[in-house]
Design a protein around this motif. Sequence first.
Motif, PDB file in Angstrom:
ATOM      1  N   THR A   1      10.327 -97.731 -43.050  1.00 41.17           N
ATOM      2  CA  THR A   1       9.063 -96.987 -43.014  1.00 41.17           C
ATOM      3  C   THR A   1       8.978 -95.970 -41.879  1.00 41.17           C
ATOM      4  OG1 THR A   1       7.999 -98.700 -41.675  1.00 41.17           O
ATOM      5  CG2 THR A   1       7.793 -98.880 -44.079  1.00 41.17           C
ATOM      6  N   GLN A   2       9.893 -96.046 -40.905  1.00 39.79           N
ATOM      7  CA  GLN A   2       9.840 -95.116 -39.773  1.00 39.79           C
ATOM      8  C   GLN A   2      11.175 -95.111 -39.044  1.00 39.79           C
ATOM      9  OE1 GLN A   2       7.440 -96.736 -36.330  1.00 39.79           O
ATOM     10  NE2 GLN A   2       6.914 -98.259 -37.866  1.00 39.79           N
ATOM     11  N   PRO A   3      11.435 -94.070 -38.269  1.00 31.61           N
ATOM     12  CA  PRO A   3      12.679 -94.053 -37.488  1.00 31.61           C
ATOM     13  C   PRO A   3      12.682 -95.225 -36.503  1.00 31.61           C
ATOM     14  CG  PRO A   3      11.637 -91.883 -37.507  1.00 31.61           C
ATOM     15  CD  PRO A   3      10.653 -92.854 -38.101  1.00 31.61           C
ATOM     16  N   PHE A   4      13.782 -95.961 -36.458  1.00 28.66           N
ATOM     17  CA  PHE A   4      13.866 -97.107 -35.549  1.00 28.66           C
ATOM     18  C   PHE A   4      15.319 -97.512 -35.401  1.00 28.66           C
ATOM     19  CE2 PHE A   4      13.193-101.645 -34.360  1.00 28.66           C
ATOM     20  CZ  PHE A   4      12.383-101.433 -33.266  1.00 28.66           C
TER      21      PHE A   4
ATOM     22  N   ARG B   1      13.035 -99.707 -40.166  1.00 25.00           N
ATOM     23  CA  ARG B   1      13.608 -98.398 -40.492  1.00 25.00           C
ATOM     24  C   ARG B   1      13.225 -97.938 -41.904  1.00 25.00           C
ATOM     25  NH1 ARG B   1      19.465 -98.687 -39.583  1.00 25.00           N
ATOM     26  NH2 ARG B   1      18.968 -98.672 -37.385  1.00 25.00           N
TER      27      ARG B   1
ATOM     28  N   TYR C   1       3.369-102.385 -34.221  1.00 26.31           N
ATOM     29  CA  TYR C   1       3.917-102.789 -35.517  1.00 26.31           C
ATOM     30  C   TYR C   1       4.872-103.974 -35.335  1.00 26.31           C
ATOM     31  CZ  TYR C   1       6.063-102.274 -40.168  1.00 26.31           C
ATOM     32  OH  TYR C   1       6.530-102.498 -41.437  1.00 26.31           O
TER      33      TYR C   1
ATOM     34  N   LYS D   1       2.880 -97.181 -30.845  1.00 22.73           N
ATOM     35  CA  LYS D   1       2.570 -97.505 -32.235  1.00 22.73           C
ATOM     36  C   LYS D   1       3.628 -98.446 -32.819  1.00 22.73           C
ATOM     37  CE  LYS D   1       1.529 -95.273 -36.635  1.00 22.73           C
ATOM     38  NZ  LYS D   1       1.496 -94.022 -37.382  1.00 22.73           N
ATOM     39  N   THR D   2       4.881 -98.178 -32.525  1.00 16.93           N
ATOM     40  CA  THR D   2       5.965 -99.021 -33.021  1.00 16.93           C
ATOM     41  C   THR D   2       5.891-100.411 -32.392  1.00 16.93           C
ATOM     42  OG1 THR D   2       7.332 -97.066 -33.325  1.00 16.93           O
ATOM     43  CG2 THR D   2       8.463 -99.182 -33.332  1.00 16.93           C
TER      44      THR D   2
END
Length: 179
Positions: free
Chosen positions: A43-46, A41, A9, A5-6
């Motif tokens: 919007t999501q862990p990264f 980061r 994106y 998913k990442t």
Amino acid sequence: MNLTKTSKYLSLILRHHPEAAGIALDEHGWADVEELIAGIRRTQPFDREMLEEIVRTDRKQRYAFSEDRTRIRANQGHSIPVDVELPVTEPPEVLWHGTGQKYTESIDREGLLPKGRLYVHLSGDYETAVTVGSRHGKPVVYRVESRRMTEDGWVFRRAVNGVWLTEHVPAKYLKKQKY
């Protein structure tokens, strides 16, 4: 860790909408790695390790780091105007394009158009074209008379992952193959 998913994106950001992560690409499609990580980061862990893993494991080699690894870009597939600095390259005699059955009427009439991208994407082998076409339903493969196109003044480029790129393939250079 499943980064599919990442990775999708990341592709969206680097090919189509850098503003989704609050970043800008330079004229050659490069993004600053630290800005990209910070943007994702939000919007999501990264982190850097996840980015490195996505680039390292991507089967299609969609991404490239600069030599000093401070910048990253998509190798091709952009819908935004960038010059990824691909040299003009002499293609083989024949290239291939895989698509779905539902697109053949338009292709037979207008040829291959880049649609939302900067270039038409072509494969160096029939099998890859079948795989690409299968993503769109029942696959149809077109044989592209690339040598003839070159003789007629068309320009080809080859991305680092082996995908061939050209601006348009008129219908007269296409032959539908039996599958």
